[in-house]
Design a protein around this motif. Structure first.
Motif, PDB file in Angstrom:
ATOM      1  N   PHE A  44       0.834  -1.206   0.000  1.00  0.00           N
ATOM      2  CA  PHE A  44       0.000   0.000   0.000  1.00  0.00           C
ATOM      3  C   PHE A  44       0.869   1.257   0.000  1.00  0.00           C
ATOM      4  O   PHE A  44       0.576   2.228  -0.713  1.00  0.00           O
ATOM      5  CB  PHE A  44      -0.911   0.018   1.226  1.00  0.00           C
ATOM      6  N   ASP A  45       1.921   1.253   0.799  1.00  0.00           N
ATOM      7  CA  ASP A  45       2.798   2.419   0.888  1.00  0.00           C
ATOM      8  C   ASP A  45       3.420   2.731  -0.470  1.00  0.00           C
ATOM      9  O   ASP A  45       3.477   3.893  -0.890  1.00  0.00           O
ATOM     10  CB  ASP A  45       3.885   2.162   1.931  1.00  0.00           C
ATOM     11  N   LEU A  82       0.587   3.980  -2.956  1.00  0.00           N
ATOM     12  CA  LEU A  82       0.123   5.324  -2.608  1.00  0.00           C
ATOM     13  C   LEU A  82       1.206   6.374  -2.833  1.00  0.00           C
ATOM     14  O   LEU A  82       0.908   7.514  -3.189  1.00  0.00           O
ATOM     15  CB  LEU A  82      -0.352   5.336  -1.151  1.00  0.00           C
ATOM     16  N   SER A 128       0.616   9.482  -5.265  1.00  0.00           N
ATOM     17  CA  SER A 128       0.855  10.854  -4.820  1.00  0.00           C
ATOM     18  C   SER A 128       1.798  11.584  -5.773  1.00  0.00           C
ATOM     19  O   SER A 128       1.592  12.752  -6.101  1.00  0.00           O
ATOM     20  CB  SER A 128       1.437  10.832  -3.400  1.00  0.00           C
ATOM     21  N   LYS A 150      -4.802  16.518  -2.109  1.00  0.00           N
ATOM     22  CA  LYS A 150      -4.361  15.249  -1.525  1.00  0.00           C
ATOM     23  C   LYS A 150      -4.813  15.124  -0.076  1.00  0.00           C
ATOM     24  O   LYS A 150      -5.317  14.069   0.348  1.00  0.00           O
ATOM     25  CB  LYS A 150      -2.837  15.140  -1.594  1.00  0.00           C
ATOM     26  N   ALA A 202      -7.384  12.322   1.536  1.00  0.00           N
ATOM     27  CA  ALA A 202      -7.006  11.491   2.682  1.00  0.00           C
ATOM     28  C   ALA A 202      -7.986  11.667   3.826  1.00  0.00           C
ATOM     29  O   ALA A 202      -8.361  10.690   4.504  1.00  0.00           O
ATOM     30  CB  ALA A 202      -5.591  11.845   3.145  1.00  0.00           C
ATOM     31  N   VAL A 227      -4.954   2.928   5.734  1.00  0.00           N
ATOM     32  CA  VAL A 227      -5.165   4.365   5.970  1.00  0.00           C
ATOM     33  C   VAL A 227      -3.901   5.043   6.503  1.00  0.00           C
ATOM     34  O   VAL A 227      -3.724   6.246   6.290  1.00  0.00           O
ATOM     35  CB  VAL A 227      -6.356   4.623   6.918  1.00  0.00           C
ATOM     36  N   LEU A 230      -1.797   5.953   3.546  1.00  0.00           N
ATOM     37  CA  LEU A 230      -2.580   6.952   2.813  1.00  0.00           C
ATOM     38  C   LEU A 230      -2.405   8.328   3.450  1.00  0.00           C
ATOM     39  O   LEU A 230      -2.162   9.320   2.750  1.00  0.00           O
ATOM     40  CB  LEU A 230      -4.062   6.566   2.804  1.00  0.00           C
ATOM     41  N   CYS A 231      -2.554   8.387   4.774  1.00  0.00           N
ATOM     42  CA  CYS A 231      -2.372   9.665   5.472  1.00  0.00           C
ATOM     43  C   CYS A 231      -0.978  10.228   5.220  1.00  0.00           C
ATOM     44  O   CYS A 231      -0.816  11.408   4.857  1.00  0.00           O
ATOM     45  CB  CYS A 231      -2.589   9.473   6.975  1.00  0.00           C
ATOM     46  N   ARG A 265       1.321   9.578   2.875  1.00  0.00           N
ATOM     47  CA  ARG A 265       1.668   9.909   1.489  1.00  0.00           C
ATOM     48  C   ARG A 265       0.828  11.042   0.922  1.00  0.00           C
ATOM     49  O   ARG A 265       1.246  11.709  -0.036  1.00  0.00           O
ATOM     50  CB  ARG A 265       1.502   8.664   0.609  1.00  0.00           C
ATOM     51  N   PHE A 266      -0.364  11.277   1.500  1.00  0.00           N
ATOM     52  CA  PHE A 266      -1.247  12.321   0.980  1.00  0.00           C
ATOM     53  C   PHE A 266      -1.287  13.553   1.882  1.00  0.00           C
ATOM     54  O   PHE A 266      -2.262  14.285   1.882  1.00  0.00           O
ATOM     55  CB  PHE A 266      -2.648  11.754   0.756  1.00  0.00           C
TER      56      PHE A 266
END
Length: 424
Positions: free
Chosen positions: A251-252, A255, A259, A269, A273, A320, A323-324, A326-327
């Motif tokens: 995921f990292d 994402l 990004s 972004k 998020a 998540v 996601l947080c 990277r965004f």
């Protein structure tokens, strides 16, 4: 030894202890402010907005975080970048300590699934560099205060002295270009870091005892039972944890690429998020926040939740969090990833009937091992919430997670990542 040299050495030791104490006090202060903000935002305001308050809070939070980043730059830098700069250059820029500290707190206020360690460590490194710059006339030793303070801060943040103690001894001394550094013997390093960590933990825990707040720590799990039933399930539970860590890395990478393709759009972004975080939080409330308070709450009520809910919470958490980060909701990943392992462990305990603490040890160590790729450092970090006797479970599980191969694109992403520079 010359009197001048002896005086400088004595002053250096005193400075090391004082630097550790400053680091511990600063960590406590920022965590205290963080707790005040979270309490106000998430305990006072929801009564006026109803069950969909997380959506409003996270969207507003995304707007604020994005606009702040657009104005001041991508603060705070991640923990690996901070540590890399400290080790390579022996210092960390301190000119934007104010924006750096605010940027570290904003995502935490609005429920971001991140830990505070990245922002706190960067701020401490900057403060210690500032002190070292003003004391370097007393000797080259004082330029090591940045490294000393950084490791002391890690010990205070994680309340894991062995992790903070081992981290600086695993790499080379800072070798900044043109820097006047000295190579301390290993014994001297041990003494220096011991003094710094003692000062940091003393200040951190002392302030916590005086005020009754300001800390950030996961619950301690001590009632470990190890029997034949547990041993029979050890590998499957560790495999589930390792799968969670593998997913985090995938995921990292995905994402991070997404990004990058979106370009320089910090507000968009951060709002995206925020929306995803809020939806996840409404469906599975424990997927929000760093995870230390949530781990304690989950420990009190996990038996009332289904295995599916617990496992889903852990898996959504490993989505998540990157996601947080990277965004634009920038911060650390250690606390939320550990919480994900704990949630998976409770889910597996529900499914299998094994001792819950055993399941937590196996799943969390495997998940963290897959993310950190350093089994020994994983174990030293996890001693903050598991007893030393759990080593027989923690180390094999962490090793299992570390040897699980990542997809090529995830490996390439890890190797190609360059430290992001904050705009001056």
């Amino acid at each position: 030894m010359k009197p001048t040299t002896l005086a400088n050495r004595t002053l250096f030791v005193i400075s090391v202890i004082a630097t550790g104490a400053i680091a511990g006090a600063f960590v406590w202060l920022l965590l205290f402010v963080m707790n005040l903000g979270i309490t106000f935002l998430w305990e006072k305001l929801p009564a006026y907005f109803g069950p969909y308050f997380p959506l409003a809070a996270c969207v507003v939070g995304g707007l604020i975080i994005g606009l702040f980043a657009k104005r001041f730059g991508p603060y705070p830098e991640d923990l690996n970048t901070v540590m890399s700069k400290v080790k390579k250059e022996g210092r960390y820029d301190y000119h934007d300590l104010g924006p750096m500290s605010i940027a570290a707190l904003l995502p935490l206020f609005f429920g971001g699934s991140i830990g505070p360690e990245a922002g706190l460590t960067g701020a401490i490194a900057g403060i210690c560099t500032w002190v070292g710059d003003r004391m370097k006339r007393f000797g080259a030793d004082f330029q090591q205060l940045t490294s000393v303070g950084t490791m002391a801060a890690l010990s205070a943040i994680f309340t894991a002295p062995l992790f903070g103690f081992a981290a600086p001894l695993t790499g080379d001394s800072p070798q900044g270009e043109g820097a006047q550094t000295i190579e301390l013997p290993k014994t001297s390093k041990v003494v220096v870091y011991f003094c710094a960590i003692a000062g940091a933990l003393g200040a951190f825990m002392g302030l916590g005892a005086l005020t009754g707040g300001g800390g950030l720590s996961l619950p301690r799990f001590t009632d470990l039972h190890l029997g034949t039933h547990e041993l029979a399930w050890a590998l499957p539970i560790a495999a589930v944890g390792a799968a969670g860590g593998w997913l985090y890395c995938v995921f990292d990478s995905v994402l991070a690429q997404a990004s990058t393709k979106m370009g320089d759009k910090p507000v968009l972004k951060a709002v995206i998020a925020g929306i995803v975080l809020a939806v996840a939080g409404i469906a599975l409330p424990f997927t929000m926040f760093a995870g230390e308070t949530q781990a304690e709450q989950l420990g009190e009520m996990w038996t009332s939740l289904s295995a599916l809910t617990l496992i889903a919470t852990g898996l959504v958490k490993v989505f998540v969090t990157p996601l947080c980060i990277r965004f634009g909701w920038r911060g650390g990943h250690f606390f939320p990833v550990i919480f994900a392992g704990i949630s998976l462990g409770y889910g597996m305990a529900t499914l299998t009937g094994v001792d819950p603490v055993f399941a937590l040890c196996a799943s969390t160590a495997a998940l963290m091992g897959a993310v950190m790729r350093k089994p020994l450092m994983t174990v030293l970090l996890l001693f903050m919430c598991f007893p030393v006797k759990a080593l027989v479970i923690l180390l094999p599980a962490a090793a299992l997670g570390a040897i699980i191969p990542l997809p090529k694109f995830a490996q390439a992403n890890e190797k190609s990542q360059q430290p992001q520079q904050a705009r001056p």
